[in-house]
Structure formats: C-alpha cells, structure tokens
Enzyme design. Structure first.
Site, PDB file in Angstrom:
ATOM      1  N   PRO A  90     -20.383  20.356 -33.871  1.00 47.35           N
ATOM      2  CG  PRO A  90     -21.959  18.650 -33.940  1.00 47.35           C
ATOM      3  CD  PRO A  90     -20.703  19.126 -34.608  1.00 47.35           C
ATOM      4  CG  ASN A  91     -23.824  20.879 -29.153  1.00 45.90           C
ATOM      5  OD1 ASN A  91     -24.637  21.787 -29.082  1.00 45.90           O
ATOM      6  ND2 ASN A  91     -24.145  19.673 -29.579  1.00 45.90           N
ATOM      7  NE  ARG A 131     -20.813  20.312 -24.986  1.00 46.17           N
ATOM      8  CZ  ARG A 131     -20.473  19.478 -25.971  1.00 46.17           C
ATOM      9  NH1 ARG A 131     -19.650  19.880 -26.922  1.00 46.17           N
ATOM     10  NH2 ARG A 131     -20.973  18.261 -26.005  1.00 46.17           N
ATOM     11  CE1 TYR A 139     -17.109  17.417 -24.576  1.00 43.43           C
ATOM     12  CE2 TYR A 139     -18.762  17.886 -22.902  1.00 43.43           C
ATOM     13  CZ  TYR A 139     -18.342  17.163 -24.003  1.00 43.43           C
ATOM     14  OH  TYR A 139     -19.150  16.193 -24.533  1.00 43.43           O
ATOM     15  CG  ASN A 195     -13.617  17.985 -30.984  1.00 42.27           C
ATOM     16  OD1 ASN A 195     -14.402  17.054 -31.164  1.00 42.27           O
ATOM     17  ND2 ASN A 195     -13.451  18.573 -29.814  1.00 42.27           N
ATOM     18  CB  ALA A 217     -22.432  14.602 -31.405  1.00 41.05           C
ATOM     19  CG  ASP A 253     -17.871   8.372 -47.304  1.00 38.79           C
ATOM     20  OD1 ASP A 253     -17.107   7.539 -46.761  1.00 38.79           O
ATOM     21  OD2 ASP A 253     -19.000   8.071 -47.733  1.00 38.79           O
ATOM     22  CD  GLU A 303     -11.026  10.628 -33.747  1.00 35.12           C
ATOM     23  OE1 GLU A 303     -10.219   9.684 -33.872  1.00 35.12           O
ATOM     24  OE2 GLU A 303     -12.222  10.465 -33.500  1.00 35.12           O
ATOM     25  CG  HIS A 314     -12.417  13.439 -29.403  1.00 36.62           C
ATOM     26  ND1 HIS A 314     -13.518  13.919 -30.062  1.00 36.62           N
ATOM     27  CD2 HIS A 314     -11.967  12.394 -30.127  1.00 36.62           C
ATOM     28  CE1 HIS A 314     -13.733  13.178 -31.140  1.00 36.62           C
ATOM     29  NE2 HIS A 314     -12.802  12.255 -31.210  1.00 36.62           N
ATOM     30  CG  LEU A 315     -12.165  19.744 -25.871  1.00 41.60           C
ATOM     31  CD1 LEU A 315     -13.534  20.335 -26.156  1.00 41.60           C
ATOM     32  CD2 LEU A 315     -11.239  20.794 -25.315  1.00 41.60           C
ATOM     33  CB  SER A 316     -14.279  14.312 -23.049  1.00 41.50           C
ATOM     34  OG  SER A 316     -14.900  13.824 -24.232  1.00 41.50           O
ATOM     35  NE  ARG A 345     -18.063  12.012 -22.075  1.00 44.59           N
ATOM     36  CZ  ARG A 345     -18.513  13.104 -22.702  1.00 44.59           C
ATOM     37  NH1 ARG A 345     -17.754  13.691 -23.624  1.00 44.59           N
ATOM     38  NH2 ARG A 345     -19.701  13.598 -22.404  1.00 44.59           N
ATOM     39  NE  ARG A 384     -20.650  11.193 -24.743  1.00 42.83           N
ATOM     40  CZ  ARG A 384     -21.324  12.263 -25.178  1.00 42.83           C
ATOM     41  NH1 ARG A 384     -20.959  12.885 -26.281  1.00 42.83           N
ATOM     42  NH2 ARG A 384     -22.347  12.737 -24.498  1.00 42.83           N
TER      43      ARG A 384
END
Ligand code: DHK
Length: 144
Positions: free
Chosen positions: A10-11, A18, A23, A74, A77, A87, A98, A100-102, A107, A111
C-alpha cells in the site's frame, strides 16, 4: 531464465508524492524501469506488481507457489501489521528478500517490528530506490 516476483504494498503507488527524505523522489514506474535494467544484467524475468489490498497481495503470493525462483517484497505498512502476508510467504520455498526504501528501524517505533523479517533471506532497507537494485544484486549472488 529465473523468474522474480516483485511485490509492492500500500501507498507505494504514491511514490514521487511521498516524503522524499524517507522514500526518495522516484515514482514506482521509475523503480520498475530501474529493476528491469538490473534484471536484464542477471538474465532475470521480473513480474513487478503493486496493490493497496492485503488480500490481493496474499493471493499473488499464493499464486507464486512453484512458479517463481525468488520473491522481493516491500509490503509497505503491511510489513508491520500483516500476519496474513507472513503466513502466505511461509508457504514459499524460494528466497525472499524484504525491501524498504526507508529504514523502518530508525523511524517511529511502530515501524520497528516486521512480520516478514524472520522469513526473509535478507532485508535491504534505507537506500531509497537503490534498495531494490541491491536486492536484485543479492538475488544475483544467490541464484546465479
Ligand atoms: C514503506 C511504507 O509505506 C511504510 O509503511 C514502511 C516502507 C516503510 C519503505 O520504507 O519502503 O514503514
């Protein structure tokens, strides 16, 4: 040709709008193009998707069973909330990276926990768009 499924939660369709400090300023389409360039170097076929819906992400992971050689995710949230995605990922018998940009660990406290981390072969975060590049390079080491 190895098949890599790249899932975005999401997002992430709103990248470019953003917070660039967290990001970066690339759009998701820019990141997809970057991934396609890097994938070509490793002879990877990539399937790059985004959804704002937890159930859709779960279905895509289930459908990937036996059909991909690795998965990059990614989960946005949902990283911090989704036992359902965790699962579904547990069913896969291929490397999971996994992404992530950030850097969520530096943070807000909410998170810091990731449902995906323990299942992942590696977590790459904090490098903005380059996190995706480094994740593909990692898969290059693992798969080739
Ligand atoms: C993306 C999001 O949308 C956040 O909810 C995560 C992640 C971090 C990222 O850094 O790519 O907390």
């Amino acid at each position: 040709m190895k098949k890599i499924l790249i899932l975005n939660g999401p997002n992430l369709n709103m990248l470019g709008k953003r917070d660039p400090k967290q990001y970066g300023s690339m759009t998701l389409a820019d990141i997809e193009a970057l991934c396609r360039d890097v994938a070509a170097e490793y002879d990877f076929e990539i399937d790059f998707r985004q959804s704002n819906h937890e159930g859709e992400l779960v279905e895509w992971i289930q459908q990937a069973l036996g059909k991909c050689d690795a998965l990059m995710i990614n989960a946005g949230a949902y990283t911090h909330t989704s036992l359902a995605i965790r699962d579904a990922l547990e069913l896969l018998e291929v490397p999971i990276i996994e992404v992530h940009l950030s850097d969520p660990k530096t943070r807000e406290e909410f998170r810091h926990f990731s449902y995906i981390e323990r299942l992942a072969t590696a977590t790459i975060s904090g490098q903005k768009d380059q996190s995706y590049v480094l994740a593909l390079k990692k898969l290059g080491e693992i798969l080739n």
